[in-house]
Design a protein around this motif. Structure first.
Motif, PDB file in Angstrom:
ATOM      1  N   ASN A  43       2.581   4.141  -3.520  1.00 10.59           N
ATOM      2  CA  ASN A  43       1.568   4.955  -4.199  1.00 10.59           C
ATOM      3  C   ASN A  43       2.020   6.398  -4.309  1.00 10.59           C
ATOM      4  O   ASN A  43       2.919   6.848  -3.588  1.00 10.59           O
ATOM      5  CB  ASN A  43       0.200   4.815  -3.517  1.00 10.59           C
ATOM      6  CG  ASN A  43       0.144   5.504  -2.160  1.00 10.59           C
ATOM      7  OD1 ASN A  43       0.536   6.678  -2.030  1.00 10.59           O
ATOM      8  ND2 ASN A  43      -0.338   4.788  -1.150  1.00 10.59           N
TER       9      ASN A  43
ATOM     10  N   SER B 249       0.903   9.140  -3.559  1.00 11.55           N
ATOM     11  CA  SER B 249       0.768  10.120  -2.480  1.00 11.55           C
ATOM     12  C   SER B 249       1.794   9.903  -1.374  1.00 11.55           C
ATOM     13  O   SER B 249       1.776  10.575  -0.350  1.00 11.55           O
ATOM     14  CB  SER B 249      -0.664  10.106  -1.920  1.00 11.55           C
ATOM     15  OG  SER B 249      -1.058   8.775  -1.648  1.00 11.55           O
TER      16      SER B 249
ATOM     17  N   ALA C 144       0.821  -1.213   0.000  1.00 10.52           N
ATOM     18  CA  ALA C 144       0.000   0.000   0.000  1.00 10.52           C
ATOM     19  C   ALA C 144       0.855   1.263   0.000  1.00 10.52           C
ATOM     20  O   ALA C 144       0.441   2.327  -0.471  1.00 10.52           O
ATOM     21  CB  ALA C 144      -0.930  -0.010   1.210  1.00 10.52           C
ATOM     22  N   THR C 145       2.103   1.110   0.490  1.00 14.75           N
ATOM     23  CA  THR C 145       2.983   2.292   0.527  1.00 14.75           C
ATOM     24  C   THR C 145       3.492   2.662  -0.864  1.00 14.75           C
ATOM     25  O   THR C 145       4.078   3.717  -1.049  1.00 14.75           O
ATOM     26  CB  THR C 145       4.190   2.035   1.439  1.00 14.75           C
ATOM     27  OG1 THR C 145       4.961   0.971   0.872  1.00 14.75           O
ATOM     28  CG2 THR C 145       3.743   1.678   2.843  1.00 14.75           C
TER      29      THR C 145
HETATM   30  C1  LIG Z   1      -0.536   5.422   0.077  1.00 12.22           C
HETATM   31  O1  LIG Z   1       0.408   5.134   1.131  1.00 12.22           O
HETATM   32  C2  LIG Z   1       0.055   5.591   2.389  1.00 12.22           C
HETATM   33  C3  LIG Z   1       1.126   5.212   3.385  1.00 12.22           C
HETATM   34  O2  LIG Z   1       2.376   5.580   2.882  1.00 12.22           O
HETATM   35  C4  LIG Z   1      -1.276   5.038   2.817  1.00 12.22           C
HETATM   36  O3  LIG Z   1      -1.658   5.572   4.061  1.00 12.22           O
HETATM   37  C5  LIG Z   1      -2.329   5.315   1.777  1.00 12.22           C
HETATM   38  O4  LIG Z   1      -3.539   4.669   2.121  1.00 12.22           O
HETATM   39  C6  LIG Z   1      -1.869   4.827   0.449  1.00 12.22           C
HETATM   40  N1  LIG Z   1      -2.853   5.186  -0.587  1.00 12.22           N
HETATM   41  C7  LIG Z   1      -3.311   4.264  -1.413  1.00 12.22           C
HETATM   42  C8  LIG Z   1      -4.269   4.797  -2.439  1.00 12.22           C
HETATM   43  O5  LIG Z   1      -3.008   3.084  -1.368  1.00 12.22           O
END
Ligand SMILES: *[C@@H]1O[C@H](CO)[C@@H](O)[C@H](O)[C@H]1NC(C)=O
Ligand SMILES: *[C@@H]1O[C@H](CO)[C@@H](O)[C@H](O)[C@H]1NC(C)=O
Ligand SMILES: *[C@@H]1O[C@H](CO)[C@@H](O)[C@H](O)[C@H]1NC(C)=O
Ligand SMILES: *[C@@H]1O[C@H](CO)[C@@H](O)[C@H](O)[C@H]1NC(C)=O
Ligand SMILES: *[C@@H]1O[C@H](CO)[C@@H](O)[C@H](O)[C@H]1NC(C)=O
Length: 674
Positions: free
Chosen positions: A52, A54, A49-50
């Motif tokens: 990404n 953002s 998930a990291t």
């Molecule tokens: C992007 O990464 C952050 C942690 O670095 C996480 O909190 C967030 O949910 C992530 N966004 C997606 C769209 O996966």
């Protein structure tokens, strides 16, 4: 623009087959579009998930990046760790993925092979499933791949060896990979940088991947816990750099390469392959197939007890290394004089009449089964390769003659002896390290001692009637008389260790004397010979005047033969009587004094005999007593013993037992019995 062009060119060079469309999207895009969804599978993954937009690139878990020039991307500044633009930098290259035990539950995407600078992948201990993608082999920079402890299945693609230019470690332990381990496309692939290959705990089948033994740099090889079968090639034992090896828990079979007996590998490396895998360092000795089927449990148990020695003999073969057949120097003379084979550098095989067909290679590569362990040697039944029949090998331990000069004359005299009641010596081998092998014809190891004393232990023991015992005794006497004859003006050959366990008896009751002239000649150093003598004393065969081996003489053989003849008549072990303070001659004397002569005979001997005097029984007893005269000069010669035994044959000697066909037993031809 300039950068983009350079990058496209680079990609064309290193990963030529990939379409520009993929390449131009950059590693970050490839990671997000292909790698992340594939690895993640159906379940969102906290680590992935990291990855990404953002999140600043430096905070994406488990990844390392490099610049086009090969410099690592530095993430050690706060600015870098906060830079959200980095993930849009198409010039950054993925250098490493390190997400072990990260609960990844997806599959490996083909694009894993499309990262031009990806050097290492550590994805062990996840739940990745599906195949190892063929395209992984295209990864141009991959040197470490660790996919251990997943649920990968299917075949390992042969393209994996395309990584050989750089591959140093490949770990696939603990997956569900199946099929044969594929060979590299190029016949000469030596995968020079590969140090570690772990394919253990999978479901690989097929034969040993012999191509691996050409991988020169390999230090650690784990193939354990698969379904591999067939033989283990000799070339594996020749891999110099190999430090760790695991072939355990497969279905390998056949003898292990002899060289393993001298390697640092222990049985730990070969466990769990079943009884068909044998040889050092396993405790399972290699036995000939016939030994297993008919020899039964006893043979195997003896073999197990002597496993170390079995390997020692096999090891001799290895120690000689390669040898060349065409070095044979033939010095064949009329009448079958010895021929020498091999040269000083490799050990030497001296062959005698009837042993001309033996080659050094054959003898050293024969697979042995221990039949007896004597104090100075171990006796093997050895099977020659390619249906060459069996031979008997006596491997002399330390304490035998030191060099060819001192062994030679003694061995040649043994090698010249040819008599139908002697087990013929066909060849003698002396290795560079002093190991010595006496090569005899093989006869089933049924000794007179066993026949007389094994009792119920010997299944299907034939009835030992007096005519049969007489035939055995006469055969042994003839052999000794022949040795004592002293042909060609030479001194007599003294047997030196006449005893019932050195007389083999075949199914026609033809006796064959073995171990002749080993003790009496200088084949053993004094200490070893004295040990044999001490055993002869303990077992009741030693003549009273025989205090040292130097005094071995024809008349000391006669004494021992007298004891053997009493043993045959009385059915008693000389050792038992001697240990009880009475030797066999004393027992006979006492019985004669008490007028109980008939009682000394073994019940089986006395059985069908109506008149002991007419059947030659009494004469044989007298003869035996004469042989055991305390004063050597009072003993008859062996020639006289033969004459008297022939004169006083049992009455039913006209039976089939004495037909010429049976007394002539073809001892002159090497046996081909299995
Ligand atoms: C992007 O990464 C952050 C942690 O670095 C996480 O909190 C967030 O949910 C992530 N966004 C997606 C769209 O996966
Ligand atoms: C962030 O990364 C981009 C792309 O590599 C670079 O051009 C920019 O200078 C970086 N910004 C900072 C503050 O380091
Ligand atoms: C493989 O090696 C052998 C000898 O080492 C050589 O003769 C042969 O040409 C090589 N083959 C290839 C395809 O490189
Ligand atoms: C060899 O491999 C087997 C099967 O994977 C394993 O059980 C055993 O512990 C391994 N032995 C060594 C010495 O690593
Ligand atoms: C092992 O190999 C033998 C033949 O060499 C075969 O009969 C046997 O079924 C195999 N065992 C296993 C578990 O595959």
């Amino acid at each position: 623009m300039h950068t983009a062009t350079a990058r496209a060119v680079l990609l064309l060079l290193v990963a030529g087959i990939f379409p520009l469309a993929v390449a131009s999207s950059g590693d970050v895009a490839l990671l997000l579009d292909k790698l992340k969804p594939a690895l993640q599978g159906a379940v969102p993954n906290a680590q992935l998930a990291t990855w990404n937009a953002s999140t600043p690139l430096c905070l994406w878990r488990g990844l390392r990046w490099s610049t086009l020039s090969g410099e690592p991307l530095r993430c050690d500044t706060a600015a870098a760790r906060a830079n959200l633009s980095l993930s849009r930098d198409a010039a950054l290259l993925l250098a490493s993925i390190r997400l072990p035990a990260a609960a990844l539950a997806g599959r490996l995407p083909p694009e894993l092979g499309a990262f031009p600078a990806l050097e290492s992948v550590y994805l062990a201990a996840n739940a990745l499933s599906g195949p190892v993608p063929l395209e992984l082999g295209n990864a141009p920079a991959l040197s470490t791949l660790d996919l251990a402890g997943n649920a990968l299945s299917g075949a390992l693609p042969p393209s994996i060896w395309n990584l050989c230019d750089r591959l140093a470690e490949l770990r696939l332990h603990g997956n569900a990979l199946s099929g044969a381990i594929p060979a590299p496309a190029g016949p000469n692939d030596t995968c020079d940088r590969l140090r570690l290959l772990d394919l253990g705990a999978n479901r690989f089948s097929g034969g040993f991947p012999a191509f691996l033994t050409a991988f020169r740099g390999l230090q650690r090889l784990d193939l354990g816990g698969n379904r591999l079968s067939g033989p283990v090639p000799d070339s594996l034992a020749a891999m110099r750099g190999l430090q760790m090896l695991n072939l355990s828990y497969n279905n390998f079979s056949g003898p292990l390469p002899p060289a393993f007996s001298a390697s640092a590998f222990t049985e730990e490396s070969f466990l769990g392959n079943g009884p068909a895998l044998c040889g050092q360092p396993l405790r399972q000795p290699c036995v000939s197939p016939s030994g297993l089927s008919s020899g039964g449990v006893a043979g195997v148990v003896i073999g197990l007890m002597a496993g170390i020695v079995v390997a020692a003999s096999v090891c001799i073969g290895w120690a000689q290394g390669r040898w060349r057949r065409n070095r044979v120097r033939r010095a064949a003379e009329e009448g079958g004089e010895e021929t020498e084979e091999g040269d000083g550098g490799e050990g030497k095989l001296v062959v005698f009449q009837g042993g001309e067909h033996l080659t050094l290679e054959e003898v050293l590569n024969a697979t042995g089964q221990v039949v007896e362990k004597a104090s100075y040697c171990t006796v093997y039944k050895a099977k020659l390769a390619d249906g060459g029949g069996s031979i008997e090998l006596r491997l002399l331990r330390e304490g035998s003659c030191r060099d060819a000069a001192s062994c030679g004359p003694a061995v040649r005299r043994i090698g010249r002896a040819r008599h139908e009641n002697l087990v013929p010596l066909r060849a003698f081998y002396q290795g560079r390290r002093g190991e010595k092998l006496l090569v005899y014809d093989y006869f089933p190891h049924r000794t007179l001692h066993d026949l007389l004393h094994a009792g119920g232990g010997l299944e299907s023991r034939p009835a030992l009637t007096w005519p049969r015992r007489h035939k055995i005794a006469l055969g042994a006497a003839r052999a000794l008389a022949y040795l004592h004859e002293g042909r060609h003006g030479e001194a007599p050959v003294v047997h030196g260790n006449v005893r019932s366990s050195n007389v083999l008896v075949d199914e026609y009751f033809v006796a064959r004397v073995t171990e002749y002239a080993v003790v009496g000649s200088r084949l053993l150093v004094p200490a070893a010979a004295e040990a044999v003598l001490a055993a002869a004393k303990a077992d009741g065969y030693r003549a009273p005047e025989l205090q040292s081996v130097k005094r071995c003489a024809p008349r000391t053989d006669v004494y021992a033969f007298g004891i053997l003849l009493l043993e045959v008549l009385m059915g008693r072990k000389p050792s038992c009587a001697a240990n009880a303070g009475d030797d066999l001659p004393s027992l006979v004397k006492a019985a004669v004094l008490e007028e109980a002569t008939m009682e000394v005979f073994d019940a089986e001997v006395a059985k069908g005999v109506r008149s002991p005097a007419e059947e030659g029984l009494v004469q044989a007893l007298k003869l035996a007593m004469g042989c055991c005269a305390p004063v050597a000069a009072a003993r008859p010669s062996m020639a006289e013993v033969v004459r008297q035994l022939e004169e006083n044959r049992p009455k039913n000697s006209r039976s089939a037992l004495y037909s010429p066909a049976e007394t002539r037993s073809g001892a002159g031809t090497p046996t081909t019995a299995a």
